[in-house]
Structure formats: C-alpha cells, structure tokens
Design a protein around this motif. Sequence first.
Motif, short mmCIF file in Angstrom:
data_model
loop_
_atom_site.label_atom_id
_atom_site.label_comp_id
_atom_site.label_asym_id
_atom_site.label_seq_id
_atom_site.Cartn_x
_atom_site.Cartn_y
_atom_site.Cartn_z
N VAL A 83 0.81 -1.04 0.07
CA VAL A 83 0.12 0.02 0.12
C VAL A 83 0.80 1.32 -0.05
O VAL A 83 1.78 1.49 0.70
N ALA A 85 0.27 4.54 1.10
CA ALA A 85 -0.74 5.23 1.75
C ALA A 85 -0.29 6.61 1.92
O ALA A 85 -0.02 7.60 2.96
N HIS A 125 -3.72 3.68 -1.32
CA HIS A 125 -5.25 3.43 -0.47
C HIS A 125 -6.27 4.59 -1.01
O HIS A 125 -7.53 4.20 -0.90
N LEU A 131 -12.17 0.07 0.36
CA LEU A 131 -11.13 -0.01 1.52
C LEU A 131 -11.62 0.99 2.56
O LEU A 131 -11.57 0.81 3.53
N ASN A 132 -11.84 2.19 2.03
CA ASN A 132 -11.98 3.35 2.95
C ASN A 132 -13.12 3.20 3.75
O ASN A 132 -13.38 3.66 4.72
N HIS A 175 -7.74 3.07 10.32
CA HIS A 175 -7.53 3.03 8.90
C HIS A 175 -6.45 2.13 8.47
O HIS A 175 -6.75 1.40 7.27
N GLN A 176 -5.40 1.85 9.10
CA GLN A 176 -4.43 0.94 8.87
C GLN A 176 -5.06 -0.55 8.84
O GLN A 176 -4.67 -1.38 7.98
N ASP A 179 -6.48 -0.98 5.58
CA ASP A 179 -5.43 -1.35 4.62
C ASP A 179 -5.24 -2.68 4.76
O ASP A 179 -4.81 -3.40 3.81
N ASN A 349 -4.22 -0.54 -8.66
CA ASN A 349 -5.31 0.07 -7.86
C ASN A 349 -6.72 -0.71 -8.41
O ASN A 349 -7.65 -0.92 -7.72
#
Length: 371
Positions: A83, A85, A125, A131-132, A175-176, A179, A349
């Motif tokens: 990732v 980041a 990311h 993902l978010n 958030h990680q 990920d 992506n």
Amino acid sequence: MSNDITTPTATEPTDAHTATGAVDAGTAQRRSAEIEEQLRRDPGPFRVLTGDRPTGKLHLGHYFGTLRNRVRLQNLGVDTFVVVADYQVLTDRDLADHLSEHVEDLVLDYLATGIDPERSTIFAHSAVPALNQLLLPFLSLISVAELNRNPTVKDEIAHSRQSAVSGLMFTYPVHQAADILFCKANLVPVGQDQLPHLEVTRTVARRFNDRYGTDGPVFPTPDALLSAAPLLLGTDGTKMSKSRGNSIALAHTADETARLIKGAKTDAERRITYDPAARPEVSSLVLLAALCQDRDPRDIAEEIGDGGGAVLKKTVTDAVNEHLAPLRARRAEYAADRAFLRKILRAGNERANEVAEQTLSEVRRAMGTAY
Ligand code: TRP
C-alpha cells in the motif's frame, strides 16, 4: 488530550493482547520465528500486506530494514499487497505537498528493489473507495480510550508538525486496519514501532467476527512478522531519517553517495574496529559495507585495520555503489517512462478495488446492510 468520550459499544479486549500497544515483543518475536518456518515449508496460505507513507525517496535504512525483506517474501511465493499510504501523509502535516511526485518516487523505489508488479499488487489507498468505507464499521469497534493509549500515535503527536491534532492522526491506526483487512492479509511484516497498530487491526478483526460473524469469521487475525532491522545511522551519527537530511537514498547517484559518505561523521581513533556500543558512527559505516557485501562486519573492520577513516569510507562507498548499481539502473529505466509507471499503479489500484469490493460485500452481508 481528553479521553472522557468513550464508545459504549466497544468492548475492552479480554485476552493477552490489547488494542493499546501493550504488546509483548518477545511473544511477537517467537511467533515470527514460527511463521518463518511455515513460510519456508508452504507460502500458500499466507497473504502479506505492507506499505509506506509517500513522503520522499527511500534510503538505505528502509532498504536493509524492510524493502529487501518484502522482496524476499514475494520471491518465496507469498501473495503480496503493497500500500502507498497517501492519505496517511496527512496525519502529521496540514498539506500533502508534492504528493503525486512522492507517490511516483515510492513506486520507483519499490520497482528498483525488485517488487514485481506481476506478482505483487502495488496500490494507493486513496484510490480504493471500498477499502476506505471499511473505516466506518471499524471505528465503531474501537474506543476513544483505546485510541488514546496507542504509544506510537502519542509519540507522533509529540513530534507532529501540526498545531492541532487532527481526527485522522488519532484514528489512522484504524484506517491501517482497513489497509490490512480489505485484502484479508494474515501477515504484516513490521518494525517494533508498528506493533501497537497491528494490535488495533487484530482487535478490529476479532471484534468484527465476534459481533457479525454468525456465519463464520469474515476476517483473519493477522500476525506481525518482525524482522531484525539493522540500525543504520545517518551521516551525522543520528538515526538515518528522510527528514534529517542525513540519509543515502536509493535514488542518489554514485557520486552523490561518495560525497555523502566522505562527509560522514567518524571518530578520532585511527584503527577501525566493529564496536557498535563504543563507536557507533564507525561501526555503522562498517555495518553498511557488511550488509552490502553480505559479510561479517568484524572481518571488514579487521581488514581495514590501521587504514583509518579514509580507507573505511572508500570501502563503504565502493560497497554501496556496487550493491546498488543494478538497482539504480533499474530505477532510472522506470523513471524514464512515467506513463508506464502510472500504468503499473493503475493496474494495482484496479486489482485492489476488485478485492476490496468483494470484501465490502461480505461485510455488508454480515452486518445486514446489503440492500
Ligand atoms: N504506518 C506505516 C508507516 O508509517 C505505513 C502503513 C500504512 C502501513 N498502512 C499500513 C504499514 C498497513 C503496514 C500495514 O510506515
């Protein structure tokens, strides 16, 4: 910071691990050794996620500390996600200056060290909406008190360039978790400082499964893979770091490298020895040559002997430049074709989006929000 707001729905962890960073490094180390053994036997069941904040060119500390290890895992046949980041850059600065340039530099450094886009998925990311979106349910599983206790975040807040602590700084370990969990990675190669974050991820995974996994667990509980990162000092004798201007970057030329090593701090004693405790600067240079040549630092020190600082620096310069030559050639090749670089990132992506959308639909089904 006040921690008087607590999330009533988030339960405190009950087992030996906590979400707050009270991690037993010895336990993590023993577990890592076990996993290394399993990896050698069969890498099949493992999926790795690692990554970096795009804040500038990577240096020899990153290379010998983490990058080489990632390439090793990839080459063992482990499915690897890397990732970039980019949102995380905003944790400790108000403005992500030169972000797209830094993203390209990071991808170049990855490709130069041997991360192969055919085998590893390199993605940013910010380019993966699903993902978010995991961040929202995940945030509901961690209490503010737990976020408050994270020692790495505390340290970063203390050193932050921002006048006020943003909500992102405070919540980025969650958030990680997104990920890591979006692709159901079960192995995260990290340094000691990232262990508290990995505990947050493990807690999020466990609590999500406990709360919503009535048809079986949705997420794995990922393990840290600790590797012995050599402590390389920068040219001023303090820890090698992007922001201190004391590092040798992968992207530097051979001449720049020679100049930087020439200016490196040593000490007044002529005879070269390897003694990291008593002679940190000299020993770090010896170690750097040793890492490049895959030799024992004591043998290198012995060989230089009374040659003094000048011979030491020449030895280190030659070793670094020789070791990095193929890598730098590869970097230059990729750097000359920005369109191709973009294509690699777009392909990564795209793959990450497919995987994230699949996971998000499982999450929706588990949570009863698949409308
Ligand atoms: N926090 C890491 C760093 O500062 C970068 C990162 C973001 C990361 N997401 C991750 C590392 C997930 C491992 C897993 O270097």
